[in-house]
Design a protein around this motif. Structure first.
Motif, PDB file in Angstrom:
ATOM      1  N   ASN A   1       0.854  -1.111  -0.034  1.00  0.00           N
ATOM      2  CA  ASN A   1       0.010  -0.106   0.194  1.00  0.00           C
ATOM      3  C   ASN A   1       0.893   1.381   0.092  1.00  0.00           C
ATOM      4  O   ASN A   1       2.029   1.179   0.301  1.00  0.00           O
ATOM      5  N   SER A   2       0.258   2.324  -0.456  1.00  0.00           N
ATOM      6  CA  SER A   2       1.087   3.504  -0.202  1.00  0.00           C
ATOM      7  C   SER A   2       2.356   3.348  -1.318  1.00  0.00           C
ATOM      8  O   SER A   2       3.617   3.941  -0.609  1.00  0.00           O
ATOM      9  N   LEU A   3       2.298   3.058  -2.247  1.00  0.00           N
ATOM     10  CA  LEU A   3       3.305   2.888  -3.112  1.00  0.00           C
ATOM     11  C   LEU A   3       4.049   4.053  -3.367  1.00  0.00           C
ATOM     12  O   LEU A   3       3.352   4.956  -3.731  1.00  0.00           O
ATOM     13  N   GLU A   4       5.358   4.166  -3.581  1.00  0.00           N
ATOM     14  CA  GLU A   4       6.089   5.411  -4.123  1.00  0.00           C
ATOM     15  C   GLU A   4       7.004   5.042  -5.077  1.00  0.00           C
ATOM     16  O   GLU A   4       7.265   3.930  -5.507  1.00  0.00           O
ATOM     17  N   PRO A   5       7.408   6.040  -5.993  1.00  0.00           N
ATOM     18  CA  PRO A   5       8.294   5.548  -7.021  1.00  0.00           C
ATOM     19  C   PRO A   5       9.532   5.009  -6.727  1.00  0.00           C
ATOM     20  O   PRO A   5      10.119   4.057  -7.559  1.00  0.00           O
ATOM     21  N   GLU A   6      10.046   5.141  -5.438  1.00  0.00           N
ATOM     22  CA  GLU A   6      11.234   4.464  -5.059  1.00  0.00           C
ATOM     23  C   GLU A   6      11.014   2.886  -4.853  1.00  0.00           C
ATOM     24  O   GLU A   6      11.824   2.174  -4.507  1.00  0.00           O
ATOM     25  N   ASP A   7       9.748   2.496  -4.796  1.00  0.00           N
ATOM     26  CA  ASP A   7       9.305   1.157  -4.772  1.00  0.00           C
ATOM     27  C   ASP A   7       9.482   0.204  -6.199  1.00  0.00           C
ATOM     28  O   ASP A   7       9.317  -0.739  -5.959  1.00  0.00           O
ATOM     29  N   THR A   8       9.621   1.303  -6.953  1.00  0.00           N
ATOM     30  CA  THR A   8       9.884   0.593  -8.300  1.00  0.00           C
ATOM     31  C   THR A   8      11.132  -0.581  -8.464  1.00  0.00           C
ATOM     32  O   THR A   8      12.107   0.016  -7.961  1.00  0.00           O
ATOM     33  N   ALA A   9      10.860  -1.627  -8.787  1.00  0.00           N
ATOM     34  CA  ALA A   9      11.661  -2.630  -8.773  1.00  0.00           C
ATOM     35  C   ALA A   9      11.281  -3.982  -9.240  1.00  0.00           C
ATOM     36  O   ALA A   9      10.248  -3.977  -9.505  1.00  0.00           O
ATOM     37  N   VAL A  10      12.017  -4.926  -9.568  1.00  0.00           N
ATOM     38  CA  VAL A  10      11.657  -6.287  -9.747  1.00  0.00           C
ATOM     39  C   VAL A  10      11.824  -7.014  -8.302  1.00  0.00           C
ATOM     40  O   VAL A  10      12.655  -6.909  -7.727  1.00  0.00           O
ATOM     41  N   TYR A  11      10.588  -7.598  -8.161  1.00  0.00           N
ATOM     42  CA  TYR A  11      10.355  -8.233  -6.743  1.00  0.00           C
ATOM     43  C   TYR A  11      10.398  -9.772  -6.781  1.00  0.00           C
ATOM     44  O   TYR A  11       9.823 -10.471  -7.853  1.00  0.00           O
ATOM     45  N   TYR A  12      11.178 -10.352  -5.995  1.00  0.00           N
ATOM     46  CA  TYR A  12      11.654 -11.630  -6.138  1.00  0.00           C
ATOM     47  C   TYR A  12      11.161 -12.668  -5.044  1.00  0.00           C
ATOM     48  O   TYR A  12      11.096 -11.996  -3.775  1.00  0.00           O
ATOM     49  N   CYS A  13      10.623 -13.542  -4.936  1.00  0.00           N
ATOM     50  CA  CYS A  13      10.200 -14.593  -4.136  1.00  0.00           C
ATOM     51  C   CYS A  13      11.116 -15.514  -3.731  1.00  0.00           C
ATOM     52  O   CYS A  13      12.021 -15.797  -4.690  1.00  0.00           O
ATOM     53  N   ASN A  14      11.380 -15.652  -2.341  1.00  0.00           N
ATOM     54  CA  ASN A  14      12.441 -16.813  -2.116  1.00  0.00           C
ATOM     55  C   ASN A  14      11.858 -17.652  -0.963  1.00  0.00           C
ATOM     56  O   ASN A  14      10.904 -17.058  -0.023  1.00  0.00           O
ATOM     57  N   THR A  15      12.153 -18.951  -1.096  1.00  0.00           N
ATOM     58  CA  THR A  15      11.504 -19.774  -0.098  1.00  0.00           C
ATOM     59  C   THR A  15      12.907 -20.628   0.486  1.00  0.00           C
ATOM     60  O   THR A  15      13.537 -21.127  -0.319  1.00  0.00           O
ATOM     61  N   HIS A  16      12.890 -21.134   1.743  1.00  0.00           N
ATOM     62  CA  HIS A  16      13.517 -22.006   2.331  1.00  0.00           C
ATOM     63  C   HIS A  16      12.737 -23.249   2.891  1.00  0.00           C
ATOM     64  O   HIS A  16      11.934 -23.081   3.621  1.00  0.00           O
ATOM     65  N   GLY A  17      13.305 -24.498   2.902  1.00  0.00           N
ATOM     66  CA  GLY A  17      12.467 -25.704   3.391  1.00  0.00           C
ATOM     67  C   GLY A  17      13.365 -26.935   3.251  1.00  0.00           C
ATOM     68  O   GLY A  17      14.586 -27.033   2.872  1.00  0.00           O
ATOM     69  N   LEU A  18      12.539 -27.936   3.350  1.00  0.00           N
ATOM     70  CA  LEU A  18      13.042 -29.314   3.195  1.00  0.00           C
ATOM     71  C   LEU A  18      12.567 -30.118   1.983  1.00  0.00           C
ATOM     72  O   LEU A  18      11.244 -30.187   1.982  1.00  0.00           O
ATOM     73  N   HIS A  19      13.200 -30.790   1.086  1.00  0.00           N
ATOM     74  CA  HIS A  19      12.563 -31.638  -0.049  1.00  0.00           C
ATOM     75  C   HIS A  19      12.361 -32.791   0.869  1.00  0.00           C
ATOM     76  O   HIS A  19      12.599 -33.308   1.938  1.00  0.00           O
ATOM     77  N   THR A  20      11.394 -33.308  -0.018  1.00  0.00           N
ATOM     78  CA  THR A  20      10.590 -34.759   0.440  1.00  0.00           C
ATOM     79  C   THR A  20      11.795 -35.755   0.185  1.00  0.00           C
ATOM     80  O   THR A  20      11.785 -36.869   1.033  1.00  0.00           O
ATOM     81  N   ASP A  21      12.679 -35.762  -0.562  1.00  0.00           N
ATOM     82  CA  ASP A  21      13.973 -36.662  -0.645  1.00  0.00           C
ATOM     83  C   ASP A  21      15.159 -36.442   0.246  1.00  0.00           C
ATOM     84  O   ASP A  21      15.890 -35.591   0.412  1.00  0.00           O
ATOM     85  N   ALA A  22      15.115 -37.447   1.312  1.00  0.00           N
ATOM     86  CA  ALA A  22      16.024 -37.395   2.350  1.00  0.00           C
ATOM     87  C   ALA A  22      15.792 -36.213   2.981  1.00  0.00           C
ATOM     88  O   ALA A  22      16.991 -35.962   3.928  1.00  0.00           O
ATOM     89  N   LEU A  23      14.934 -35.359   3.145  1.00  0.00           N
ATOM     90  CA  LEU A  23      14.857 -34.141   3.720  1.00  0.00           C
ATOM     91  C   LEU A  23      15.935 -33.261   3.775  1.00  0.00           C
ATOM     92  O   LEU A  23      16.281 -32.384   4.513  1.00  0.00           O
TER      93      LEU A  23
END
Length: 121
Positions: free
Chosen positions: A83-105
């Motif tokens: 919300n209340s976005l500003e021109p300085e918020d202009t960017a490419v936004y990337y999602c990141n995640t950490h966790g465990l695989h089902t394979d051998a955790l």
């Protein structure tokens, strides 16, 4: 492998709002944290916000009070309400995640392909 699919970016006027979504899929046993980063032209990638599986959140100072991160654990999806976005918020936004695989955790860390957010009149 774990895939992240982002959506919700676009062009918005200053003061406007956008909601980003990121869905994780693949051989996932569990996800410990999900988050959003951004990279503006000529600048380094920077943290925007993160959220743990228990709902603990962390925000960069420049978005506090304007952005809200949330997640749906059942859908392995993270959201970023901006919300209340500003021109300085202009960017490419990337999602990141950490966790465990089902394979051998085995642990994993994955990035999405990025979604462009442009704030301009």
């Amino acid at each position: 492998q774990v895939q992240l699919v982002e959506s919700g970016g676009g062009l918005v006027q200053p003061g406007g709002s956008l909601r980003l979504s990121c869905a994780a899929s693949g051989r996932i046993f569990s996800i410990t944290s999900m988050g959003w980063y951004r990279q503006a032209p000529g600048k380094q990638r920077e943290l925007v916000a993160t959220i743990t599986s228990r709902g603990s959140t962390n925000y960069a100072d420049f978005v506090k009070g304007r952005f809200t991160i949330s997640r749906d654990n059942g859908k392995n999806t993270v959201y970023l309400q901006m919300n209340s976005l500003e021109p300085e918020d202009t960017a490419v936004y990337y999602c990141n995640t950490h966790g465990l695989h089902t394979d051998a955790l085995l642990p994993f860390a994955s990035w999405g392909q990025g979604t462009q957010v442009t704030v301009s009149s």
